[in-house]
Each structure stands twice: as structure tokens, then as C-alpha cells.
Design a protein around this motif. Structure first.
Motif, PDB file in Angstrom:
ATOM      1  N   THR A   4      -5.550  -4.964  -2.285  1.00 46.81           N
ATOM      2  CA  THR A   4      -4.266  -4.373  -2.639  1.00 46.81           C
ATOM      3  C   THR A   4      -4.177  -2.954  -2.092  1.00 46.81           C
ATOM      4  O   THR A   4      -5.184  -2.334  -1.759  1.00 46.81           O
ATOM      5  CB  THR A   4      -4.107  -4.336  -4.174  1.00 46.81           C
ATOM      6  N   ASN A   5      -2.967  -2.456  -2.039  1.00 43.09           N
ATOM      7  CA  ASN A   5      -2.683  -1.096  -1.604  1.00 43.09           C
ATOM      8  C   ASN A   5      -3.068  -0.787  -0.161  1.00 43.09           C
ATOM      9  O   ASN A   5      -3.258   0.365   0.184  1.00 43.09           O
ATOM     10  CB  ASN A   5      -3.352  -0.066  -2.535  1.00 43.09           C
ATOM     11  N   LYS A   6      -3.223  -1.787   0.654  1.00 42.33           N
ATOM     12  CA  LYS A   6      -3.463  -1.533   2.066  1.00 42.33           C
ATOM     13  C   LYS A   6      -2.117  -1.273   2.727  1.00 42.33           C
ATOM     14  O   LYS A   6      -1.131  -1.933   2.422  1.00 42.33           O
ATOM     15  CB  LYS A   6      -4.154  -2.717   2.734  1.00 42.33           C
ATOM     16  N   VAL A   7      -2.115  -0.304   3.616  1.00 45.03           N
ATOM     17  CA  VAL A   7      -0.881   0.048   4.310  1.00 45.03           C
ATOM     18  C   VAL A   7      -1.057  -0.224   5.800  1.00 45.03           C
ATOM     19  O   VAL A   7      -2.071   0.148   6.393  1.00 45.03           O
ATOM     20  CB  VAL A   7      -0.527   1.537   4.077  1.00 45.03           C
ATOM     21  N   VAL A   8      -0.074  -0.906   6.373  1.00 47.83           N
ATOM     22  CA  VAL A   8      -0.056  -1.179   7.813  1.00 47.83           C
ATOM     23  C   VAL A   8       1.170  -0.481   8.393  1.00 47.83           C
ATOM     24  O   VAL A   8       2.263  -0.598   7.839  1.00 47.83           O
ATOM     25  CB  VAL A   8       0.010  -2.695   8.089  1.00 47.83           C
ATOM     26  N   LYS A  22       7.064  -8.414   8.575  1.00 49.15           N
ATOM     27  CA  LYS A  22       7.052  -8.441   7.105  1.00 49.15           C
ATOM     28  C   LYS A  22       7.091  -9.875   6.586  1.00 49.15           C
ATOM     29  O   LYS A  22       6.405 -10.225   5.630  1.00 49.15           O
ATOM     30  CB  LYS A  22       8.227  -7.629   6.556  1.00 49.15           C
ATOM     31  N   LYS A  23       7.907 -10.708   7.233  1.00 52.23           N
ATOM     32  CA  LYS A  23       8.014 -12.109   6.848  1.00 52.23           C
ATOM     33  C   LYS A  23       6.658 -12.817   7.031  1.00 52.23           C
ATOM     34  O   LYS A  23       6.200 -13.538   6.149  1.00 52.23           O
ATOM     35  CB  LYS A  23       9.081 -12.767   7.740  1.00 52.23           C
ATOM     36  N   TRP A  30      -0.559 -11.911   2.102  1.00 57.13           N
ATOM     37  CA  TRP A  30      -1.332 -10.671   2.115  1.00 57.13           C
ATOM     38  C   TRP A  30      -0.637  -9.622   1.262  1.00 57.13           C
ATOM     39  O   TRP A  30       0.562  -9.426   1.351  1.00 57.13           O
ATOM     40  CB  TRP A  30      -1.481 -10.138   3.535  1.00 57.13           C
ATOM     41  N   ASP A  31      -1.418  -8.949   0.442  1.00 52.21           N
ATOM     42  CA  ASP A  31      -0.890  -7.884  -0.397  1.00 52.21           C
ATOM     43  C   ASP A  31      -0.991  -6.578   0.393  1.00 52.21           C
ATOM     44  O   ASP A  31      -1.911  -5.789   0.197  1.00 52.21           O
ATOM     45  CB  ASP A  31      -1.690  -7.815  -1.706  1.00 52.21           C
ATOM     46  N   VAL A  32      -0.066  -6.400   1.297  1.00 51.76           N
ATOM     47  CA  VAL A  32      -0.100  -5.274   2.214  1.00 51.76           C
ATOM     48  C   VAL A  32       1.276  -4.612   2.227  1.00 51.76           C
ATOM     49  O   VAL A  32       2.295  -5.291   2.218  1.00 51.76           O
ATOM     50  CB  VAL A  32      -0.444  -5.758   3.648  1.00 51.76           C
ATOM     51  N   TYR A 128      -8.582  -7.168  11.124  1.00 54.64           N
ATOM     52  CA  TYR A 128      -8.643  -5.707  11.017  1.00 54.64           C
ATOM     53  C   TYR A 128      -8.066  -5.163   9.730  1.00 54.64           C
ATOM     54  O   TYR A 128      -8.000  -3.959   9.531  1.00 54.64           O
ATOM     55  CB  TYR A 128      -7.938  -5.074  12.237  1.00 54.64           C
ATOM     56  N   LEU A 129      -7.646  -6.055   8.817  1.00 56.78           N
ATOM     57  CA  LEU A 129      -7.114  -5.593   7.526  1.00 56.78           C
ATOM     58  C   LEU A 129      -8.236  -5.279   6.563  1.00 56.78           C
ATOM     59  O   LEU A 129      -9.281  -5.846   6.585  1.00 56.78           O
ATOM     60  CB  LEU A 129      -6.197  -6.657   6.923  1.00 56.78           C
TER      61      LEU A 129
END
Length: 129
Positions: A4-8, A22-23, A30-32, A128-129
Motif C-alpha cells: 500500500t501507499n506506493k506512488v507511481v 490507471k485502468k 495493485w494498491d498503487v 519494479y513496484l
């Protein structure tokens, strides 16, 4: 599965591409958080504010004013200040061999994927996430 709380950061001057990314992230479950930037300048400005750095940058090669290569040049200066590395995946509709070779010679770039996105390209992103 991403934490959680990963930002791309998605840096692309095509709004439709942002919608698709986003779709696709949503379909993967993915919780991104996806932060969209329509210009590389805006993304560099945001990165330079020393806010929390993203876990990944998806970067378009061909944009108006500042293109993907210009972004990487600006990012290198920023990286020296922050002392942190953010993996970058270049995403483009270009199938140009010179571009692909340049990607291989650019240490900041982890991968090169072509548009449109599909499941196999999402697997590359997931690494890479």
C-alpha cells in the motif's frame, strides 16, 4: 502484489494514456497511487520539492518541450541531491532501434515498453513496484 501507499509517476503528454494506465493498474488489483503529469517539467518540479519520491516512474519518450531524454538529464541532477534512485520505465510508441539501444545505455532506465499497454507489459512494470 504491490504494497500500500506506493506512488507511481506517469509522465506523458497524452491524457488517454494516463487513463489507460490507471485502468490497467486497477485491473491488476495493485494498491498503487498514480500521479499523472502531462509535462516532464511539472514532474521534475514535483520531484524537486523533496516530497516523498515515487517507487517508479513511467516516462514517455516523445513529449512537447521537454522530452523523456531531457527529463532524464534533469532527473540526474535531482538524484545527486536526493541520493535516491527511482527506477524509470520508458514507454513509447517508437519501435526505433536507436531509441532501444539508447535505453540500454541509460542506467536510470530499467526497461523499455511500447504502447499500447497489455498484460505482458504490465508484468514488466510490476517487477519494479
Amino acid at each position: 502484489m504491490a504494497n500500500t501507499n506506493k506512488v507511481v509517476y506517469v509522465i506523458d503528454d497524452d491524457e488517454i494514456f494516463h487513463f489507460i494506465v490507471k485502468k490497467m493498474f486497477g485491473l491488476q488489483g495493485w494498491d498503487v497511487v498514480v500521479n499523472s503529469f502531462l509535462s516532464a517539467e511539472d514532474a521534475i518540479e514535483d520531484l524537486g520539492s523533496f516530497a516523498e519520491l515515487p517507487c517508479l516512474i513511467i516516462l514517455d519518450m516523445n513529449m512537447q518541450r521537454m522530452n523523456g531524454w531531457d527529463f532524464i538529464e534533469a532527473y540526474r541532477e535531482l538524484k545527486q541531491r536526493t541520493q535516491q534512485d527511482v527506477p524509470i520505465i520508458m514507454c513509447s510508441s517508437s519501435m526505433n532501434i536507436q531509441d532501444m539501444e539508447k535505453v540500454k545505455r541509460t542506467p536510470e532506465l530499467m526497461a523499455y515498453i511500447t504502447k499500447p499497454l497489455d498484460r505482458s507489459k504490465m508484468k514488466v512494470i510490476e517487477e519494479y513496484l
